[in-house]
Design a protein around this motif. Sequence first.
Motif, PDB file in Angstrom:
ATOM      1  N   ARG A   1       0.835  -1.202   0.000  1.00 17.98           N
ATOM      2  CA  ARG A   1       0.000   0.000   0.000  1.00 17.98           C
ATOM      3  C   ARG A   1       0.871   1.255   0.000  1.00 17.98           C
ATOM      4  O   ARG A   1       0.518   2.257  -0.633  1.00 17.98           O
ATOM      5  N   ALA A   2       2.000   1.213   0.694  1.00 17.13           N
ATOM      6  CA  ALA A   2       2.902   2.369   0.708  1.00 17.13           C
ATOM      7  C   ALA A   2       3.387   2.678  -0.703  1.00 17.13           C
ATOM      8  O   ALA A   2       3.419   3.848  -1.125  1.00 17.13           O
ATOM      9  N   LYS A   3       3.748   1.640  -1.456  1.00 10.66           N
ATOM     10  CA  LYS A   3       4.201   1.838  -2.840  1.00 10.66           C
ATOM     11  C   LYS A   3       3.086   2.443  -3.691  1.00 10.66           C
ATOM     12  O   LYS A   3       3.326   3.296  -4.543  1.00 10.66           O
ATOM     13  N   TRP A   4       1.850   1.990  -3.455  1.00  7.95           N
ATOM     14  CA  TRP A   4       0.714   2.525  -4.210  1.00  7.95           C
ATOM     15  C   TRP A   4       0.474   3.985  -3.846  1.00  7.95           C
ATOM     16  O   TRP A   4       0.277   4.838  -4.728  1.00  7.95           O
ATOM     17  N   LEU A   5       0.495   4.306  -2.571  1.00  2.27           N
ATOM     18  CA  LEU A   5       0.243   5.674  -2.118  1.00  2.27           C
ATOM     19  C   LEU A   5       1.315   6.638  -2.634  1.00  2.27           C
ATOM     20  O   LEU A   5       1.009   7.782  -2.984  1.00  2.27           O
ATOM     21  N   ILE A   6       2.560   6.180  -2.677  1.00  2.17           N
ATOM     22  CA  ILE A   6       3.653   7.025  -3.162  1.00  2.17           C
ATOM     23  C   ILE A   6       3.413   7.468  -4.598  1.00  2.17           C
ATOM     24  O   ILE A   6       3.813   8.567  -5.003  1.00  2.17           O
ATOM     25  N   SER A   7       2.730   6.634  -5.373  1.00  2.00           N
ATOM     26  CA  SER A   7       2.476   6.953  -6.784  1.00  2.00           C
ATOM     27  C   SER A   7       1.103   7.571  -7.037  1.00  2.00           C
ATOM     28  O   SER A   7       0.856   8.074  -8.135  1.00  2.00           O
ATOM     29  N   HIS A   8       0.201   7.537  -6.030  1.00  2.00           N
ATOM     30  CA  HIS A   8      -1.170   7.979  -6.285  1.00  2.00           C
ATOM     31  C   HIS A   8      -1.724   9.011  -5.304  1.00  2.00           C
ATOM     32  O   HIS A   8      -2.736   9.640  -5.602  1.00  2.00           O
ATOM     33  N   HIS A   9      -1.099   9.171  -4.154  1.00  2.00           N
ATOM     34  CA  HIS A   9      -1.622  10.104  -3.143  1.00  2.00           C
ATOM     35  C   HIS A   9      -1.105  11.519  -3.458  1.00  2.00           C
ATOM     36  O   HIS A   9       0.095  11.785  -3.298  1.00  2.00           O
TER      37      HIS A   9
ATOM     38  N   TYR B   1      10.527  18.077  -0.899  1.00  3.47           N
ATOM     39  CA  TYR B   1      11.717  17.804  -0.090  1.00  3.47           C
ATOM     40  C   TYR B   1      12.878  17.262  -0.914  1.00  3.47           C
ATOM     41  O   TYR B   1      14.030  17.671  -0.722  1.00  3.47           O
ATOM     42  N   PHE B   2      12.578  16.336  -1.828  1.00  2.99           N
ATOM     43  CA  PHE B   2      13.646  15.654  -2.557  1.00  2.99           C
ATOM     44  C   PHE B   2      13.858  16.180  -3.977  1.00  2.99           C
ATOM     45  O   PHE B   2      14.783  15.759  -4.658  1.00  2.99           O
ATOM     46  N   GLY B   3      12.977  17.073  -4.431  1.00  4.36           N
ATOM     47  CA  GLY B   3      13.105  17.628  -5.774  1.00  4.36           C
ATOM     48  C   GLY B   3      12.175  16.945  -6.772  1.00  4.36           C
ATOM     49  O   GLY B   3      11.742  15.809  -6.555  1.00  4.36           O
ATOM     50  N   LYS B   4      11.877  17.653  -7.856  1.00  5.91           N
ATOM     51  CA  LYS B   4      10.971  17.111  -8.873  1.00  5.91           C
ATOM     52  C   LYS B   4      11.518  15.847  -9.521  1.00  5.91           C
ATOM     53  O   LYS B   4      10.772  15.040 -10.068  1.00  5.91           O
ATOM     54  N   GLU B   5      12.852  15.671  -9.457  1.00  4.19           N
ATOM     55  CA  GLU B   5      13.467  14.477 -10.049  1.00  4.19           C
ATOM     56  C   GLU B   5      13.061  13.196  -9.326  1.00  4.19           C
ATOM     57  O   GLU B   5      13.333  12.092  -9.817  1.00  4.19           O
ATOM     58  N   ALA B   6      12.435  13.343  -8.171  1.00  6.57           N
ATOM     59  CA  ALA B   6      12.017  12.172  -7.402  1.00  6.57           C
ATOM     60  C   ALA B   6      10.955  11.366  -8.147  1.00  6.57           C
ATOM     61  O   ALA B   6      10.703  10.206  -7.817  1.00  6.57           O
ATOM     62  N   TYR B   7      10.330  11.991  -9.168  1.00  6.58           N
ATOM     63  CA  TYR B   7       9.321  11.300  -9.971  1.00  6.58           C
ATOM     64  C   TYR B   7       9.691  11.391 -11.444  1.00  6.58           C
ATOM     65  O   TYR B   7      10.229  12.397 -11.915  1.00  6.58           O
ATOM     66  N   PHE B   8       9.377  10.320 -12.169  1.00 10.03           N
ATOM     67  CA  PHE B   8       9.631  10.280 -13.606  1.00 10.03           C
ATOM     68  C   PHE B   8       8.450   9.598 -14.274  1.00 10.03           C
ATOM     69  O   PHE B   8       8.111   8.468 -13.938  1.00 10.03           O
ATOM     70  N   ASN B   9       7.801  10.315 -15.183  1.00  9.73           N
ATOM     71  CA  ASN B   9       6.609   9.797 -15.869  1.00  9.73           C
ATOM     72  C   ASN B   9       5.525   9.353 -14.885  1.00  9.73           C
ATOM     73  O   ASN B   9       4.857   8.328 -15.083  1.00  9.73           O
ATOM     74  N   GLY B  10       5.369  10.120 -13.823  1.00 11.20           N
ATOM     75  CA  GLY B  10       4.311   9.838 -12.856  1.00 11.20           C
ATOM     76  C   GLY B  10       4.615   8.753 -11.859  1.00 11.20           C
ATOM     77  O   GLY B  10       3.790   8.455 -10.993  1.00 11.20           O
ATOM     78  N   GLU B  11       5.786   8.155 -11.952  1.00  6.32           N
ATOM     79  CA  GLU B  11       6.170   7.092 -11.024  1.00  6.32           C
ATOM     80  C   GLU B  11       7.376   7.536 -10.200  1.00  6.32           C
ATOM     81  O   GLU B  11       8.161   8.380 -10.630  1.00  6.32           O
ATOM     82  N   LEU B  12       7.503   6.969  -9.009  1.00 11.45           N
ATOM     83  CA  LEU B  12       8.645   7.282  -8.166  1.00 11.45           C
ATOM     84  C   LEU B  12       9.927   6.893  -8.896  1.00 11.45           C
ATOM     85  O   LEU B  12      10.049   5.792  -9.424  1.00 11.45           O
TER      86      LEU B  12
ATOM     87  N   HIS C   1       4.835   7.077   6.302  1.00  6.93           N
ATOM     88  CA  HIS C   1       4.172   6.319   7.367  1.00  6.93           C
ATOM     89  C   HIS C   1       2.834   6.920   7.817  1.00  6.93           C
ATOM     90  O   HIS C   1       1.865   6.163   8.014  1.00  6.93           O
ATOM     91  N   PRO C   2       2.716   8.239   7.977  1.00  8.25           N
ATOM     92  CA  PRO C   2       1.404   8.776   8.375  1.00  8.25           C
ATOM     93  C   PRO C   2       0.311   8.516   7.343  1.00  8.25           C
ATOM     94  O   PRO C   2      -0.845   8.255   7.705  1.00  8.25           O
ATOM     95  N   LYS C   3       0.674   8.565   6.056  1.00  9.52           N
ATOM     96  CA  LYS C   3      -0.318   8.308   5.009  1.00  9.52           C
ATOM     97  C   LYS C   3      -0.744   6.841   5.016  1.00  9.52           C
ATOM     98  O   LYS C   3      -1.923   6.516   4.799  1.00  9.52           O
ATOM     99  N   VAL C   4       0.220   5.951   5.256  1.00 13.43           N
ATOM    100  CA  VAL C   4      -0.115   4.530   5.357  1.00 13.43           C
ATOM    101  C   VAL C   4      -1.007   4.300   6.574  1.00 13.43           C
ATOM    102  O   VAL C   4      -1.964   3.514   6.524  1.00 13.43           O
ATOM    103  N   GLY C   5      -0.710   5.009   7.662  1.00 13.46           N
ATOM    104  CA  GLY C   5      -1.532   4.881   8.862  1.00 13.46           C
ATOM    105  C   GLY C   5      -2.975   5.294   8.614  1.00 13.46           C
ATOM    106  O   GLY C   5      -3.909   4.614   9.064  1.00 13.46           O
TER     107      GLY C   5
END
Length: 210
Positions: free
Chosen positions: A37-45, A55-66, A90-94
């Motif tokens: 679920r964490a992997k899903w939330l990272i790409s969809h939340h 925090y990590f910069g726009k480069e943290a995503y490529f073509n909508g995926e982490l 973790h808070p989003k997973v919670g």
Amino acid sequence: MASTLKIGITGGIGVGKSTACLIFKHLGIPVYDADTRAKWLISHHPTLISEIKAYFGKEAYFNGELNRRYLAEKVFIDKDNIQKMNSLVHPKVGEDAKQWFNEQEGKYPYIIKEAALLYESGSYKELDKVIVVTAPLDLRIARIQARDPQRSKEEILGIISKQMPEEEKVKRADFVIYNDEKQMLIPQVLTVHQALINLSKSNHVPIFRS
């Protein structure tokens, strides 16, 4: 039916948590896979995506995926950055798990949340009981290398070193399942299952979390 018990299942990488959870599923018990679920939330939340980019910069995503390669090379070599990522995810997973728990309430005697960092994230405090799956270190390494042959032994040991020691998890557990290929796994799961069924029939389950 009494209130549905919220049970956690955890253990370090390579201990076989998913195998144990598969048996629980065959027994009719729903399992929330926090890592998936964490992997899903990272790409969809949307909020989480914005926070990671900020925090990590726009480069943290490529073509909508982490952008896992970027994060592996630029971010995850830094312990502070790993902790920051966990503090965002973790808070989003919670929140997601809480919604899932609410949807299952009253339908089952107990339900399970599977998470590798159950203790590290503090989410164990919201659960009624915790199951720890454990296995010897050499067996864990062999399992991980069979599953992920690209990982070196040094890399695996590095991952393990960043997780809570198995001894500490076992000490904190309400139930322990030994997936060491010496003791049969299914009978152990059945024993825990019956114990949880019995607990679910009582009106009060004491929770001691700190």
